[in-house]
Design an enzyme around this catalytic site. Structure first.
Site, PDB file in Angstrom:
ATOM      1  N   ASP A 146     -34.319 -45.194  39.832  1.00 34.28           N
ATOM      2  CA  ASP A 146     -35.688 -45.323  40.314  1.00 34.28           C
ATOM      3  C   ASP A 146     -35.926 -46.791  40.649  1.00 34.28           C
ATOM      4  O   ASP A 146     -35.000 -47.613  40.558  1.00 34.28           O
ATOM      5  CB  ASP A 146     -36.664 -44.798  39.254  1.00 34.28           C
ATOM      6  CG  ASP A 146     -37.973 -44.292  39.854  1.00 34.28           C
ATOM      7  OD1 ASP A 146     -38.181 -44.441  41.075  1.00 34.28           O
ATOM      8  OD2 ASP A 146     -38.795 -43.739  39.100  1.00 34.28           O
ATOM      9  N   HIS A 188     -35.835 -42.769  44.138  1.00 34.55           N
ATOM     10  CA  HIS A 188     -37.165 -43.330  44.357  1.00 34.55           C
ATOM     11  C   HIS A 188     -37.715 -42.996  45.735  1.00 34.55           C
ATOM     12  O   HIS A 188     -37.047 -43.216  46.754  1.00 34.55           O
ATOM     13  CB  HIS A 188     -37.133 -44.852  44.212  1.00 34.55           C
ATOM     14  CG  HIS A 188     -38.424 -45.515  44.586  1.00 34.55           C
ATOM     15  ND1 HIS A 188     -39.542 -45.479  43.777  1.00 34.55           N
ATOM     16  CD2 HIS A 188     -38.785 -46.206  45.698  1.00 34.55           C
ATOM     17  CE1 HIS A 188     -40.527 -46.127  44.375  1.00 34.55           C
ATOM     18  NE2 HIS A 188     -40.098 -46.580  45.541  1.00 34.55           N
ATOM     19  N   HIS A 211     -46.886 -44.015  36.609  1.00 32.26           N
ATOM     20  CA  HIS A 211     -47.348 -42.801  37.269  1.00 32.26           C
ATOM     21  C   HIS A 211     -46.376 -41.692  36.885  1.00 32.26           C
ATOM     22  O   HIS A 211     -45.364 -41.934  36.229  1.00 32.26           O
ATOM     23  CB  HIS A 211     -47.409 -42.949  38.789  1.00 32.26           C
ATOM     24  CG  HIS A 211     -46.064 -43.114  39.434  1.00 32.26           C
ATOM     25  ND1 HIS A 211     -45.354 -44.302  39.392  1.00 32.26           N
ATOM     26  CD2 HIS A 211     -45.275 -42.236  40.109  1.00 32.26           C
ATOM     27  CE1 HIS A 211     -44.201 -44.150  40.034  1.00 32.26           C
ATOM     28  NE2 HIS A 211     -44.107 -42.898  40.466  1.00 32.26           N
TER      29      HIS A 211
END
Length: 276
Positions: free
Chosen positions: A8, A60, A115
């Site tokens: 990520d 990502h 998030h």
């Protein structure tokens, strides 16, 4: 030894802002190179531990962040989307360990760029009643496949979240959250040396793992938009608990794949920027 790296971006060394991690952002091109360097540190650690097969899944956003030519030659890259298994695309029971690079804390946490999968469109997620984000859901899915998560890198909040989920996973904090878009940074060379050392140590002391006993799990998601929840009710097996919350039962990793379908439906209905 076969190693799977899920990469990520929000938890990468030095990155703190949407402009660092979103294509078109003023610092995105630098950010994607920083991402590759953190991944390469993990690859070097895996090679030092004896890994002979290393897959890196670009996990990502558009999943086209790592430039193939910037990746360590010992690793192979999975790039682009859609991917049926999203952040875990390519993971199989033949792998010996998962390394999570650049991960971040879940929605609602005061971590850097926190998030859960879709910016603020997803407000909360629970797996079997337990609050979960990308870290916990990846860990649970890998465990169901029969592969342990050995190391995670990210900010200190991501590391704490991982430790609370499974204290046996080694962590590397590459930065320390001051707020959602601010952090105290470790020097890049120091952080990457720590990644390399921790991955090598973690893979040299892998726990024995076996696939979790088959059985249904319950995944529940609260959306920002009631429209998303209402539309998802058209998928067989999806039920509502209130106007913005849906749930489904199933066995991991199939439930993880179903969640990916939910996100694609949500993306078709909304046009929210990831970090609002």
């Amino acid at each position: 030894m076969r190693i799977f790296i899920s990469a990520d971006m929000e938890g990468v060394t030095g990155l703190v802002d949407a402009d660092d991690v979103q294509p078109g952002g003023r610092d995105y091109e630098r950010g994607r190179l920083m991402m590759a360097e953190d991944v390469n540190a993990a690859v070097r650690g895996a090679v030092a531990a004896g890994a002979t097969d290393i897959i890196v899944n670009d996990a990502h956003g558009p999943m086209r962040n790592i430039l193939p030519e910037s990746l360590h030659p010992a690793a192979r890259l999975i790039r682009g989307r859609p991917k049926h298994m999203g952040m875990l695309e390519g993971l199989t029971s033949e792998h010996d360990a998962v390394i999570c690079v650049g991960y971040h804390s879940r929605a609602g946490a005061l971590g850097v760029l926190s998030h859960s999968f879709m910016g603020h469109e997803i407000e909360d997620i629970w797996l079997d009643g337990r609050p979960v984000g990308e870290i916990g859901l990846a860990h649970a899915t890998a465990a169901a496949i029969g592969v342990p998560v050995a190391v995670i890198t990210g900010d200190d909040c991501a590391c704490t979240e991982m430790t609370e989920w499974d204290a046996s996973v080694r962590t590397v904090a590459v930065k320390y959250a001051r707020d959602r878009f601010a952090a105290a940074l470790r020097p890049a060379d120091e952080a990457r040396a720590d990644i390399e050392k921790t991955v090598a140590a973690g893979l040299s002391a892998l726990p024995r793992a076996s696939a979790a006993a088959p059985g249904p799990s319950t995944l529940m998601v609260r959306w920002q938009s009631a429209s998303v929840a209402s539309t998802l009710l058209g998928i067989p097996g999806v039920a509502s608990t209130d106007s913005r919350t849906v749930q489904a039962q199933g066995a991991l990793p199939s439930l993880y794949r179903l969640f990916g379908v939910w996100m694609r439906v949500a993306a078709s209905l909304t046009n929210q920027p990831p970090y609002c």
